[in-house]
Design a protein around this motif. Structure first.
Motif, PDB file in Angstrom:
ATOM      1  N   MET A   1       0.767  -1.250  -0.027  1.00 16.31           N
ATOM      2  CA  MET A   1       0.095   0.092   0.078  1.00 16.31           C
ATOM      3  C   MET A   1       0.868   1.130   0.004  1.00 16.31           C
ATOM      4  O   MET A   1       0.543   2.262  -0.723  1.00 16.31           O
ATOM      5  CB  MET A   1      -1.027   0.025   1.184  1.00 16.31           C
ATOM      6  CG  MET A   1      -1.813   1.089   1.348  1.00 16.31           C
ATOM      7  SD  MET A   1      -2.968   1.144   2.641  1.00 16.31           S
ATOM      8  CE  MET A   1      -1.547   1.762   3.530  1.00 16.31           C
ATOM      9  N   ILE A   2       1.878   1.288   0.796  1.00 16.71           N
ATOM     10  CA  ILE A   2       2.816   2.361   0.905  1.00 16.71           C
ATOM     11  C   ILE A   2       3.681   2.493  -0.568  1.00 16.71           C
ATOM     12  O   ILE A   2       3.650   3.745  -1.116  1.00 16.71           O
ATOM     13  CB  ILE A   2       3.811   2.185   1.951  1.00 16.71           C
ATOM     14  CG1 ILE A   2       3.224   2.416   3.288  1.00 16.71           C
ATOM     15  CG2 ILE A   2       4.833   3.256   1.910  1.00 16.71           C
ATOM     16  CD1 ILE A   2       3.886   1.968   4.501  1.00 16.71           C
ATOM     17  N   ARG A   3       3.935   1.524  -1.295  1.00 15.87           N
ATOM     18  CA  ARG A   3       4.494   1.579  -2.503  1.00 15.87           C
ATOM     19  C   ARG A   3       3.495   2.180  -3.623  1.00 15.87           C
ATOM     20  O   ARG A   3       3.816   3.096  -4.296  1.00 15.87           O
ATOM     21  CB  ARG A   3       4.967   0.235  -2.863  1.00 15.87           C
ATOM     22  CG  ARG A   3       5.954   0.311  -4.085  1.00 15.87           C
ATOM     23  CD  ARG A   3       6.588  -1.210  -4.593  1.00 15.87           C
ATOM     24  NE  ARG A   3       6.678  -1.909  -3.465  1.00 15.87           N
ATOM     25  CZ  ARG A   3       5.587  -3.330  -3.451  1.00 15.87           C
ATOM     26  NH1 ARG A   3       4.955  -3.413  -4.444  1.00 15.87           N
ATOM     27  NH2 ARG A   3       6.022  -4.327  -2.654  1.00 15.87           N
ATOM     28  N   ALA A   4       2.202   1.903  -3.291  1.00 17.19           N
ATOM     29  CA  ALA A   4       1.395   2.103  -4.297  1.00 17.19           C
ATOM     30  C   ALA A   4       0.997   3.761  -4.186  1.00 17.19           C
ATOM     31  O   ALA A   4       0.785   4.542  -5.305  1.00 17.19           O
ATOM     32  CB  ALA A   4       0.102   1.474  -4.236  1.00 17.19           C
TER      33      ALA A   4
ATOM     34  N   LEU B   1       3.190   5.948  -2.596  1.00 17.67           N
ATOM     35  CA  LEU B   1       4.356   6.814  -3.126  1.00 17.67           C
ATOM     36  C   LEU B   1       4.759   6.914  -4.586  1.00 17.67           C
ATOM     37  O   LEU B   1       5.220   7.659  -5.076  1.00 17.67           O
ATOM     38  CB  LEU B   1       5.342   6.475  -2.372  1.00 17.67           C
ATOM     39  CG  LEU B   1       5.334   6.620  -0.721  1.00 17.67           C
ATOM     40  CD1 LEU B   1       6.441   6.368  -0.019  1.00 17.67           C
ATOM     41  CD2 LEU B   1       5.018   8.146  -0.299  1.00 17.67           C
ATOM     42  N   ASP B   2       4.490   5.526  -5.254  1.00 13.94           N
ATOM     43  CA  ASP B   2       5.283   5.497  -6.643  1.00 13.94           C
ATOM     44  C   ASP B   2       3.775   5.184  -7.558  1.00 13.94           C
ATOM     45  O   ASP B   2       3.483   4.101  -7.589  1.00 13.94           O
ATOM     46  CB  ASP B   2       6.035   4.176  -6.607  1.00 13.94           C
ATOM     47  CG  ASP B   2       6.519   4.194  -8.036  1.00 13.94           C
ATOM     48  OD1 ASP B   2       6.688   5.135  -8.828  1.00 13.94           O
ATOM     49  OD2 ASP B   2       7.239   3.027  -8.253  1.00 13.94           O
ATOM     50  N   HIS B   3       3.400   6.065  -8.262  1.00 17.20           N
ATOM     51  CA  HIS B   3       2.374   6.337  -8.896  1.00 17.20           C
ATOM     52  C   HIS B   3       2.322   5.482 -10.347  1.00 17.20           C
ATOM     53  O   HIS B   3       1.443   5.071 -10.807  1.00 17.20           O
ATOM     54  CB  HIS B   3       1.830   7.673  -9.163  1.00 17.20           C
ATOM     55  CG  HIS B   3       1.167   8.411  -7.890  1.00 17.20           C
ATOM     56  ND1 HIS B   3       0.293   8.165  -7.209  1.00 17.20           N
ATOM     57  CD2 HIS B   3       2.020   9.384  -7.311  1.00 17.20           C
ATOM     58  CE1 HIS B   3       0.240   8.887  -6.195  1.00 17.20           C
ATOM     59  NE2 HIS B   3       1.343   9.716  -6.214  1.00 17.20           N
TER      60      HIS B   3
ATOM     61  N   SER C   1       3.775   2.553 -10.246  1.00 17.92           N
ATOM     62  CA  SER C   1       3.752   1.181  -9.962  1.00 17.92           C
ATOM     63  C   SER C   1       2.403   0.534 -10.073  1.00 17.92           C
ATOM     64  O   SER C   1       1.261   1.309  -9.447  1.00 17.92           O
ATOM     65  CB  SER C   1       3.991   0.891  -8.665  1.00 17.92           C
ATOM     66  OG  SER C   1       3.786  -0.330  -8.018  1.00 17.92           O
ATOM     67  N   SER C   2       1.863  -0.032 -10.898  1.00 10.82           N
ATOM     68  CA  SER C   2       0.720  -0.696 -11.209  1.00 10.82           C
ATOM     69  C   SER C   2       0.186  -1.719 -10.548  1.00 10.82           C
ATOM     70  O   SER C   2      -0.732  -2.396 -10.932  1.00 10.82           O
ATOM     71  CB  SER C   2       0.489  -0.639 -12.703  1.00 10.82           C
ATOM     72  OG  SER C   2       1.266  -1.549 -13.280  1.00 10.82           O
ATOM     73  N   GLU C   3       1.282  -2.614  -9.852  1.00 12.96           N
ATOM     74  CA  GLU C   3       0.915  -3.824  -9.348  1.00 12.96           C
ATOM     75  C   GLU C   3       1.092  -3.661  -8.036  1.00 12.96           C
ATOM     76  O   GLU C   3       2.271  -4.362  -7.506  1.00 12.96           O
ATOM     77  CB  GLU C   3       1.771  -4.847 -10.164  1.00 12.96           C
ATOM     78  CG  GLU C   3       1.386  -5.114 -11.376  1.00 12.96           C
ATOM     79  CD  GLU C   3       2.100  -6.187 -12.388  1.00 12.96           C
ATOM     80  OE1 GLU C   3       2.861  -7.152 -11.274  1.00 12.96           O
ATOM     81  OE2 GLU C   3       2.433  -6.177 -13.475  1.00 12.96           O
ATOM     82  N   PRO C   4       0.419  -3.160  -6.997  1.00 11.27           N
ATOM     83  CA  PRO C   4       0.513  -3.502  -5.639  1.00 11.27           C
ATOM     84  C   PRO C   4       0.288  -4.913  -5.233  1.00 11.27           C
ATOM     85  O   PRO C   4      -0.481  -5.580  -5.682  1.00 11.27           O
ATOM     86  CB  PRO C   4      -0.348  -2.569  -4.884  1.00 11.27           C
ATOM     87  CG  PRO C   4      -1.314  -2.483  -5.923  1.00 11.27           C
ATOM     88  CD  PRO C   4      -0.735  -2.389  -7.309  1.00 11.27           C
TER      89      PRO C   4
ATOM     90  N   GLN D   1      -7.390  -0.506  -5.748  1.00  9.84           N
ATOM     91  CA  GLN D   1      -6.452  -1.486  -5.459  1.00  9.84           C
ATOM     92  C   GLN D   1      -5.838  -0.968  -4.148  1.00  9.84           C
ATOM     93  O   GLN D   1      -5.639  -1.803  -3.054  1.00  9.84           O
ATOM     94  CB  GLN D   1      -5.490  -1.814  -6.132  1.00  9.84           C
ATOM     95  CG  GLN D   1      -5.924  -2.723  -7.514  1.00  9.84           C
ATOM     96  CD  GLN D   1      -5.079  -2.585  -8.579  1.00  9.84           C
ATOM     97  OE1 GLN D   1      -3.814  -2.397  -8.487  1.00  9.84           O
ATOM     98  NE2 GLN D   1      -5.222  -3.453  -9.624  1.00  9.84           N
ATOM     99  N   THR D   2      -5.585   0.409  -4.105  1.00 10.47           N
ATOM    100  CA  THR D   2      -4.653   0.696  -3.033  1.00 10.47           C
ATOM    101  C   THR D   2      -5.561   0.841  -1.787  1.00 10.47           C
ATOM    102  O   THR D   2      -5.437   0.542  -0.713  1.00 10.47           O
ATOM    103  CB  THR D   2      -4.206   2.299  -3.206  1.00 10.47           C
ATOM    104  OG1 THR D   2      -3.440   1.978  -4.398  1.00 10.47           O
ATOM    105  CG2 THR D   2      -3.477   2.680  -2.150  1.00 10.47           C
TER     106      THR D   2
END
Length: 92
Positions: free
Chosen positions: A24-27, A29-31, A33-36, A51-52
C-alpha cells in the motif's frame, strides 16, 4: 476460542499486515507502480486507486484482528508482586 486460536489469529494478522502495508505504501508513493502486492488485486474495481483502498482495508482489518487476539490471549507467565506493598503505605 482457545489460547492456540488466539495465537494463530495474532500470527495471521501480523503476516497479512506485513505483506499488505508495504504494498500500500509503495502504491501511494510510486504512482507508476501498477501492481501493488504482486498483481494479486488486478480484478479490484477502480484501477490503482481501488486496489490501494482495498489493500489498506485488508491491512487495517488484519491489524485490528491481530491486536484483538493479542489482548484476549492470557499471559503465559504470572506477574509476581502486585500492589499489596503499595497499599499498605499511607501518605500524609
Amino acid at each position: 476460542m482457545r489460547k492456540g486460536g488466539y495465537t494463530a489469529l495474532e500470527a495471521v494478522g501480523m503476516v497479512i499486515t506485513a505483506l499488505a502495508a508495504p504494498g500500500m505504501i509503495r502504491a501511494l508513493l510510486d504512482h507508476g507502480s501498477s501492481e501493488p502486492l504482486w498483481g494479486i488485486l488486478d480484478r479490484a474495481p477502480g484501477g490503482l486507486t481501488g486496489q490501494t483502498i482495498l489493500l489498506g482495508l485488508i491491512a487495517l482489518v488484519a491489524t485490528v484482528a491481530g491486536g484483538w487476539a493479542h489482548t484476549r490471549k492470557e499471559p503465559t507467565t504470572k506477574r509476581t508482586g502486585g500492589l499489596a506493598g503499595i497499599r499498605d503505605r499511607e501518605t500524609i
